[in-house]
Scaffold this motif. Structure first.
Motif, short mmCIF file in Angstrom:
data_model
loop_
_atom_site.label_atom_id
_atom_site.label_comp_id
_atom_site.label_asym_id
_atom_site.label_seq_id
_atom_site.Cartn_x
_atom_site.Cartn_y
_atom_site.Cartn_z
N ALA A 409 24.70 7.97 -24.67
CA ALA A 409 25.70 7.06 -25.22
C ALA A 409 25.31 5.62 -24.90
CB ALA A 409 27.08 7.37 -24.66
N CYS A 410 25.38 4.77 -25.89
CA CYS A 410 25.14 3.35 -25.66
C CYS A 410 26.38 2.77 -24.96
CB CYS A 410 24.87 2.64 -26.97
SG CYS A 410 26.37 2.32 -27.91
N PRO A 411 26.32 1.54 -24.48
CA PRO A 411 27.48 0.98 -23.78
C PRO A 411 28.71 0.82 -24.68
CG PRO A 411 25.51 -0.33 -23.35
CD PRO A 411 25.16 0.63 -24.43
N GLY A 412 28.48 0.63 -25.99
CA GLY A 412 29.60 0.53 -26.92
C GLY A 412 30.55 -0.61 -26.61
N LEU A 413 31.73 -0.50 -27.16
CA LEU A 413 32.68 -1.62 -27.09
C LEU A 413 33.23 -1.89 -25.69
CD1 LEU A 413 33.99 -3.79 -28.84
CD2 LEU A 413 35.77 -2.17 -29.45
N TYR A 415 31.34 -2.66 -23.31
CA TYR A 415 30.46 -3.68 -22.74
C TYR A 415 29.74 -4.56 -23.77
CZ TYR A 415 30.79 -1.14 -18.31
OH TYR A 415 31.25 -0.54 -17.16
N CYS A 416 29.55 -4.04 -24.99
CA CYS A 416 28.61 -4.67 -25.90
C CYS A 416 29.32 -5.52 -26.94
CB CYS A 416 27.78 -3.59 -26.59
SG CYS A 416 26.72 -4.23 -27.89
N SER A 417 28.85 -6.73 -27.14
CA SER A 417 29.55 -7.64 -28.06
C SER A 417 29.27 -7.32 -29.53
CB SER A 417 29.18 -9.08 -27.74
OG SER A 417 27.79 -9.24 -27.79
N LEU A 418 28.31 -6.46 -29.79
CA LEU A 418 28.03 -6.11 -31.18
C LEU A 418 28.77 -4.85 -31.62
CD1 LEU A 418 24.14 -6.68 -31.24
CD2 LEU A 418 25.94 -8.27 -31.92
N ALA A 419 29.44 -4.22 -30.67
CA ALA A 419 30.00 -2.88 -30.94
C ALA A 419 31.17 -2.91 -31.92
CB ALA A 419 30.46 -2.25 -29.63
N ASN A 420 31.34 -1.80 -32.62
CA ASN A 420 32.52 -1.58 -33.45
C ASN A 420 33.53 -0.67 -32.76
OD1 ASN A 420 31.84 -3.06 -35.74
ND2 ASN A 420 30.50 -1.42 -36.45
N ILE A 450 25.47 9.21 -29.17
CA ILE A 450 26.56 8.37 -29.67
C ILE A 450 26.18 6.88 -29.65
CG2 ILE A 450 29.00 7.79 -29.38
CD1 ILE A 450 29.32 10.28 -27.65
N SER A 451 26.37 6.21 -30.76
CA SER A 451 26.19 4.76 -30.80
C SER A 451 27.51 4.10 -31.19
CB SER A 451 25.15 4.35 -31.86
OG SER A 451 23.93 5.01 -31.67
N GLY A 452 27.75 2.93 -30.63
CA GLY A 452 28.99 2.21 -30.92
C GLY A 452 28.91 1.32 -32.13
N CYS A 453 27.75 1.27 -32.76
CA CYS A 453 27.62 0.56 -34.04
C CYS A 453 26.31 0.97 -34.68
CB CYS A 453 27.70 -0.97 -33.87
SG CYS A 453 26.17 -1.74 -33.33
N ILE A 454 26.11 0.48 -35.87
CA ILE A 454 24.99 0.86 -36.71
C ILE A 454 23.61 0.52 -36.10
CG2 ILE A 454 24.98 -1.28 -38.05
CD1 ILE A 454 24.68 2.21 -39.53
N ASN A 455 23.58 -0.30 -35.07
CA ASN A 455 22.29 -0.63 -34.47
C ASN A 455 21.61 0.58 -33.83
OD1 ASN A 455 22.11 -3.34 -35.18
ND2 ASN A 455 23.51 -3.90 -33.54
N ALA A 456 22.37 1.58 -33.52
CA ALA A 456 21.81 2.87 -33.12
C ALA A 456 21.10 2.90 -31.77
CB ALA A 456 20.86 3.41 -34.21
N CYS A 457 21.56 2.06 -30.85
CA CYS A 457 20.97 2.09 -29.50
C CYS A 457 21.16 3.45 -28.85
CB CYS A 457 21.61 1.01 -28.63
SG CYS A 457 21.46 -0.63 -29.36
N GLY A 458 22.17 4.19 -29.27
CA GLY A 458 22.42 5.52 -28.71
C GLY A 458 21.77 6.63 -29.52
S1 SF4 Z 1 24.53 0.62 -30.78
FE1 SF4 Z 1 25.73 -1.18 -31.17
S2 SF4 Z 1 27.41 -0.93 -29.73
FE2 SF4 Z 1 25.82 0.37 -28.99
S3 SF4 Z 1 24.71 -0.95 -27.52
FE3 SF4 Z 1 23.68 -1.05 -29.52
S4 SF4 Z 1 24.46 -2.90 -30.41
FE4 SF4 Z 1 25.89 -2.29 -28.79
#
Ligand code: SF4
Ligand code: HEM
Lengths: 544, 99
Positions: A409-413, A415-420, A450-458
C-alpha cells in the motif's frame, strides 16, 4: 556489500555541506521557495501533507546492520519514531523539519547513504532482486551490475534533466521478483549459448496512469557493453521523449508511439556510434565492484533442517523462509505487514532489532523488498528459531509472506499530497477481515496492491487484486482491478466495474476470493483461476 | 468561508491563518474573504509560511472550522491511521471529524 571509496564519500559529504548552505540561505530569505524547491527535491526533500518528507535511497535495497541502525536513529532523532519502507526499496520519513534536514543528511552520509536522485527527472535509485546472492535460481549475482549502473547514473550530466523520472531494475534469474518489466528499463542478466554473460533489455514499461509492459528490445547485450547500451537507450529517450506534456513524458509513451521496432532501430544506431566513443568503463571496474559482492564465508557441513516443534514457528518457517543456495542456510523474510498494521512501517525499536539480527545472524546484511518487507538473506537454519522468537516479541513475526495479508500500500491520503483516497485503512481492514475469517492460509499466494491515486506507487495494476483510490465528488471511492501480475507472467489488471466505498471494497475483495475458492482447480493460485475462468464470473459475484 | 493554510517554513508543520498569525489549530482559522492572495504573498515574503493556499471551509455547530476537502481535514488533524500522532491523540472520536 559495496563500500564507498573516497570519491564517493567526498561527493556525498560535499553535497551535504552544499545543501546546508542552501537551506541556510532559504531560511534567511536569500532564496525563495521557487528557487529552493528544485534544490531540496534534488536532495530527496518533498513537502507533503503534514511536514517535509525525506526519501532516502537504498541502492538495490541492500543495507548493512550499521545502515539499518542509522535509519532507526534518524527515525527517532528527526522523525516521530518510525519510517516507511516503499515499493522502490527505499525508506521515507514523514515528519522532517527543514532546519534539521542538513544534519539528517550528514548522519546518513556517515553510513554511506544519501537522498540524491530520489526525486526529479533523473535516473532514480536502481532496484533489484531482494534475494540476490542468496537464491539458488540466479545465473549470477545481479548486484554488481546494479552497482555499476548506479555509478554511471549518479550525477550523469546528460541525464539529470530527462523528460521525466527514470527507473531501472536489474535481475538475474528467470523468476522476476522485482517487477522488472514495469520499469523504464528492465535488465535481465542472462547467459547465451556460448555460456557468456550478457543482458536482456526490456524498455518502456511503467505504471502510473498509462501502464505498459516493457517489450524486450534486445536479448543479449555483451556484459562489456552494458553501460554503452544503457546510454544509447537513454539518449534516444532524452532526444525524443515528450517534454510538452507531463503525462506523455515517460519513455513508455515514446516506445509505444514510435513502436518497438523503430525505437530499437534508433537505439541500435546510437549504440553503434557510441561503441566508437569508448564510454564503457573497463571490465576491471566491474570486477572490482564484484569483489564487494563475493559470498560471505558460509559454513559447511551444517544441519539442513530446522526443528519444527513450535507450531507458530513452523508456520513462519513455511511461509516466510526460502531455500538458500548454500546448504544449511535459509533466506528469511521479515513481514512488515502485521494484521491490521500499516504496510511498510517500522518503528525505531523494530529497525534496531532488524539491524541487530542482520549483524548477528546474516553476515551484516539485510534487504528491503519492493513488497515492503525486510529480508535477512543468509541465515543458518539452526538460528531461525531464535530469530523468529525475537521477531515475534517485537511484533514482526507475521507469517504471511505473499498472502492476502501481505498487502502493498502506498501512503495514500494519510500522508501524500497527490492522493485521492486513503490506502492504508483499506489495507488494514482487508488484512483484518482475512485474518478474522481464517481464510488467509487457504487462499495461498495472493498479491493485493493498493494505490491512493492513478500514479500507482502501490503497484495496483500489477496486483492479482488491485485497488485504486479515486475521488468521487469529494468522497473517497475505490476501484477494484483483477488479474494483474508483476512476475515472469507480467500482466495488467482490469477494472471490474463501478467503485466502492471503504467497507464496500473490503466486501468486494472477499467476494472475489470466494469465487476463487469455489472454482479453483488443484494447484491453482487465485491468479491462475482468474485467468482460466475470466472476469465475468468474478463480476457476477461482486456486483451480483 | 475561505481560509488560508500553508506549512511552517522551518518545521513544515501545517498552519492556518488566524488574522494576525499562524496557528497549528484549524479552529483558529479566520475567513479571509477575497484577501487570500494578498495575505499569502505578504506572509510568504516574510517567511512566516511556506506554500500557502486558500481553501473552502465552513464553520460547524460548535464553532469549529471544517475544511471542505478531506485532504485538508487530514492535514488539520494528522494521519487517520496514527491517532497517537494527531493533534488530538487522547480523543478516540477525533478521526470521525475527518471522514
Ligand atoms: S499512488 Fe498517489 S497517493 Fe499513492 S503515494 Fe503515489 S502519488 Fe501518493
Ligand atoms: C508521498 C510522496 C510521493 C509522491 C509525490 C509520488 C509521486 C509519484 C508520481 C507523480 C508518480 C507517477 C509518475 C508518472 O507516471 O510519470 C509516481 C509513481 C510511482 N511511485 Fe510515487 N510518489 C510518492 C510516494 C511513493 C511511495 C511511498 C512509493 C513506494 C511505496 C512510490 C513508488 C512509486 C512507484 C513504484 C511508481 C510507479 C512506477 C512508475 O510509474 O514509475 N512513490 N509517484
Amino acid at each position: 556489500m559495496y563500500r564507498y571509496d573516497h570519491y564517493d564519500q567526498a561527493m556525498v559529504d560535499s553535497r551535504v555541506e552544499e545543501f546546508r548552505d542552501q537551506t541556510r540561505r532559504r531560511l534567511e530569505g536569500k532564496l525563495s521557495e521557487d528557487q529552493f524547491k528544485p534544490l531540496r527535491l534534488q536532495n530527496g526533500l518533498y513537502l507533503q501533507l503534514h511536514a517535509y518528507m525525506l526519501r532516502v535511497a537504498i541502492p538495490y535495497g541492500t543495507l548493512s546492520g550499521a545502515q539499518m541502525h542509522a535509519l532507526a536513529d534518524i527515525a527517532g532523532k528527526y522523525d516521530r519514531g518510525y519510517g516507511h519502507f516503499t515499493t522502490r526499496q527505499n525508506i521515507q520519513y514523514n515528519w522532517i523539519k527543514l532546519e534539521e534536514a542538513p544534519d539528517l543528511l550528514a548522519d546518513l552520509a556517515r553510513v554511506e547513504m544519501h537522498a540524491i536522485q530520489t526525486s526529479g527527472n533523473c535516473i532514480r535509485n536502481i532496484s533489484s532482486d531482494q534475494y540476490a546472492g542468496a537464491i539458488a535460481d540466479e545465473i549470477i549475482d545481479p548486484r554488481p551490475y546494479a552497482e555499476l549502473l548506479r555509478q554511471w547514473s549518479s550525477f550523469h550530466p546528460e541525464f539529470l534533466a530527462l523528460p521525466r523520472k527514470f527507473k531501472i531494475a536489474v535481475i538475474a534469474s528467470q523468476t522476476d521478483r522485482a517487477a522488472m518489466k514495469l520499469h523504464d528499463i528492465g535488465i535481465r542478466m542472462v547467459r547465451n549459448d556460448a555460456g557468456e554473460i550478457g543482458a536482456a533489455f526490456y524498455v518502456g514499461g511503467g505504471m502510473g496512469r498509462t501502464p505498459m509492459i516493457a517489450p524486450c528490445i534486445r536479448e543479449f547485450v555483451p556484459v562489456d557493453q552494458l553501460i554503452t547500451y544503457s546510454e544509447a537507450c537513454l539518449r534516444v529517450y532524452n532526444r525524443y521523449g515528450r517534454r510538452d506534456n507531463k503525462y506523455k513524458a515517460r519513455i513508455k509513451i515514446l516506445v509505444h508511439e514510435l513502436g518497438r521496432e523503430e525505437y530499437t532501430r534508433q537505439v541500435e544506431e546510437e549504440f553503434a556510434h557510441l561503441l566508437t566513443q569508448g564510454i564503457e568503463p573497463p571490465l576491471a571496474e566491474l570486477e572490482r565492484i564484484a569483489t564487494f559482492f563475493a559470498d560471505p564465508p558460509f559454513e559447511t557441513g551444517l544441519a539442513d533442517d530446522a526443528v519444527r516443534s513450535d507450531p507458530g514457528f513452523a508456520l513462519w518457517l513455511d511461509r516466510n523462509t526460502l531455500p538458500h543456495k548454500q546448504p544449511g542456510y535459509a533466506i528469511a523474510v521479515i513481514s512488515l505487514k502485521p494484521v491490521g498494521g500499516i504496510p511498510g512501517d517500522a518503528s525505531v525499536e523494530q529497525m534496531h532489532l532488524m539491524a541487530d539480527l542482520a549483524m548477528r545472524y546474516s553476515f551484516d546484511e539485510c534487504r528491503v523488498t519492493h513488497a515492503q518487507n525486510i529480508v535477512l538473506p543468509h541465515v543458518r537454519k539452526a538460528d531461525l528459531f531464535a530469530i523468529w522468537q525475537q521477531l515475534e516479541a517485537a511484533g514482526l513475526g507475521a507469517a504471511n509472506l505473499d498472502t492476502v495479508e501481505d498487502i502493498i500500500a502506498c501512503p495514500g491520503l494519510d500522508y501524500c499530497s497527490l492522493a485521492n483516497a486513503r490506502s492504508i485503512p483499506v489495507a488494514q481492514k482487508i488484512s483484518r477481515r482475512f485474518a478474522d475469517t481464517g481464510k488467509t492460509a487457504e487462499l495461498g499466494e495472493l498479491k493485493l496492491k493498493i494505490s491512493g491515486c492513478i500514479n500507482a506507487c502501490g503497484h495496483h495494476h500489477a496486483g492479482h487484486i488491485g485497488i485504486l483510490g479515486v475521488d468521487r465528488k469529494g468522497t473517497e471511492n475505490y476501484q477494484l482491478l483483477l488479474g494483474g501480475s508483476e512476475g515472469d507472467d507480467t500482466s495488467l489488471g482490469k477494472i471490474t466495474g463501478p467503485g466502492f466505498d471503504e467497507d464496500g471494497i473490503v466486501d468486494a475483495v472477499e467476494r472475489a476470493t470466494d469465487v476463487y475458492l469455489a472454482r479453483r482447480r488443484e494447484g491453482e493460485r487465485f491468479l491462475d483461476t482468474y485467468r482460466r475462468v475470466g472476469i465475468d464470473a468474478f463480476k457476477e459475484a461482486i456486483y451480483g | 468561508m475561505k481560509i488560508l493554510t500553508g506549512n511552517d517554513l522551518k518545521s513544515g508543520a501545517v498552519t492556518w491563518w488566524t488574522g494576525y498569525d499562524w496557528s497549528i489549530h484549524v479552529e483558529d482559522a479566520v475567513d479571509v474573504g477575497d484577501e487570500a492572495d494578498a495575505i499569502a504573498a505578504r506572509e510568504e515574503g516574510a517567511r512566516r509560511v511556506n506554500a500557502p493556499y486558500a481553501i473552502d471551509a465552513e464553520r460547524d455547530a460548535n464553532g469549529g472550522v471544517r475544511p471542505a476537502h478531506i485532504k485538508d481535514r487530514i492535514r488539520a488533524l494528522g494521519p487517520t491511521v496514527r491517532p497517537d500522532l494527531t493533534l488530538k491523540p487522547a480523543d478516540p472520536e477525533a478521526g470521525n471529524w475527518v471522514i
